[in-house]
Design a protein around this motif. Structure first.
Motif, PDB file in Angstrom:
ATOM      1  N   PRO A 184       0.821  -1.220   0.000  1.00 13.31           N
ATOM      2  CA  PRO A 184       0.000   0.000   0.000  1.00 13.31           C
ATOM      3  C   PRO A 184       0.851   1.265   0.000  1.00 13.31           C
ATOM      4  O   PRO A 184       1.910   1.309   0.622  1.00 13.31           O
ATOM      5  N   GLY A 185       0.409   2.259  -0.733  1.00 13.18           N
ATOM      6  CA  GLY A 185       1.115   3.528  -0.819  1.00 13.18           C
ATOM      7  C   GLY A 185       0.170   4.598  -1.333  1.00 13.18           C
ATOM      8  O   GLY A 185      -1.048   4.384  -1.405  1.00 13.18           O
ATOM      9  N   PRO A 186       0.698   5.743  -1.719  1.00 13.94           N
ATOM     10  CA  PRO A 186      -0.162   6.824  -2.211  1.00 13.94           C
ATOM     11  C   PRO A 186      -0.969   6.445  -3.443  1.00 13.94           C
ATOM     12  O   PRO A 186      -2.124   6.856  -3.589  1.00 13.94           O
ATOM     13  N   THR A 187      -0.376   5.666  -4.342  1.00 15.43           N
ATOM     14  CA  THR A 187      -1.106   5.285  -5.548  1.00 15.43           C
ATOM     15  C   THR A 187      -2.284   4.373  -5.208  1.00 15.43           C
ATOM     16  O   THR A 187      -3.359   4.472  -5.803  1.00 15.43           O
ATOM     17  N   THR A 188      -2.089   3.495  -4.239  1.00  9.63           N
ATOM     18  CA  THR A 188      -3.184   2.619  -3.810  1.00  9.63           C
ATOM     19  C   THR A 188      -4.335   3.444  -3.248  1.00  9.63           C
ATOM     20  O   THR A 188      -5.507   3.196  -3.561  1.00  9.63           O
ATOM     21  N   ALA A 189      -4.005   4.431  -2.426  1.00  8.99           N
ATOM     22  CA  ALA A 189      -5.033   5.294  -1.837  1.00  8.99           C
ATOM     23  C   ALA A 189      -5.806   6.031  -2.921  1.00  8.99           C
ATOM     24  O   ALA A 189      -7.043   6.152  -2.853  1.00  8.99           O
ATOM     25  N   LEU A 190      -5.107   6.520  -3.937  1.00  5.20           N
ATOM     26  CA  LEU A 190      -5.759   7.262  -5.010  1.00  5.20           C
ATOM     27  C   LEU A 190      -6.680   6.368  -5.838  1.00  5.20           C
ATOM     28  O   LEU A 190      -7.791   6.771  -6.208  1.00  5.20           O
ATOM     29  N   VAL A 191      -6.228   5.149  -6.126  1.00  2.00           N
ATOM     30  CA  VAL A 191      -7.046   4.223  -6.918  1.00  2.00           C
ATOM     31  C   VAL A 191      -8.304   3.824  -6.151  1.00  2.00           C
ATOM     32  O   VAL A 191      -9.407   3.784  -6.713  1.00  2.00           O
TER      33      VAL A 191
END
Length: 208
Positions: A20-27
């Motif tokens: 998990p990271g920022p891209t996961t949060a955005l998706v």
């Protein structure tokens, strides 16, 4: 390149995509509010950003970024600002939730904004730069064409990463009716905003 080396690359990239990271949060946020299809542009932007760093790695530019403390700090600060701004936007959205029909129009009207958000998120993430520099050379065998091999591995990386995030978007998108409830949506926006701001602060403090 042997099958064992290739399978090791596939496994490593798959596990990296799942972290998990920022891209996961955005998706998750995008697909929860607009459905799986609405997440496609942001995923596309993310993958362009990843491949940009792969190309930089193949050309040796990411090595320069990793070696230059000034360049690394600049990218880190810009990346932190991008994450914090995205986090603040999510918190502001939580204060003024809109009806589902309005959100549909907004999702369609901001496709290119979503692409640029995904692109900036990965292009301004020094972790991606360092990953490209440290990771890819391990899978380029002696005597192989470095540029060609790295670019092909990068394409495979993009395919695996895209598939994973499409799976996430599809799973979350199927539960969209739940996520678009006013209270649930406010909670999602707040959680997403908090995660992005926390990641931005962590990045700004140099904890990469």
């Amino acid at each position: 390149m042997t099958w064992s080396i290739l399978s090791g690359f596939v496994l490593a990239v798959t596990l990296a995509a799942m972290v998990p990271g920022p891209t996961t949060a955005l998706v998750i946020r995008r697909s929860a509010l607009g459905g799986a299809r609405a997440a496609v542009p942001i995923i596309g932007g993310m993958e362009i950003g990843i491949y940009g760093w792969v190309v930089a790695s193949a050309l040796g530019l990411s090595a320069l970024v990793a070696a230059s403390s000034a360049a690394f700090v600049v990218i880190r600060i810009v990346g932190a600002v991008v994450l914090v701004v995205l986090g603040v936007q999510a918190w502001r959205a939580a204060r003024h939730p809109v009806a589902e029909a309005v959100d549909e129009r907004a999702v369609g009207a901001t496709m290119w904004r979503a692409v640029s958000t995904g692109l900036l998120t990965n292009l301004t993430n020094p972790k991606v730069a360092v990953f490209a520099f440290a990771f890819y050379p391990q899978f380029v065998t002696a005597g192989a064409d470095i540029l060609t091999t790295t670019l092909l591995l990068g394409l495979l990386h993009v395919v695996i990463d895209t598939v994973w995030f499409l799976v996430v978007a599809t799973f979350v998108g199927r539960a969209r009716a739940f996520f678009t409830r006013a209270r649930v949506r406010q909670g999602l926006e707040r959680v997403t905003g908090t995660v992005l701001i926390a990641l931005g602060a962590r990045l700004a403090l140099g904890e990469v």
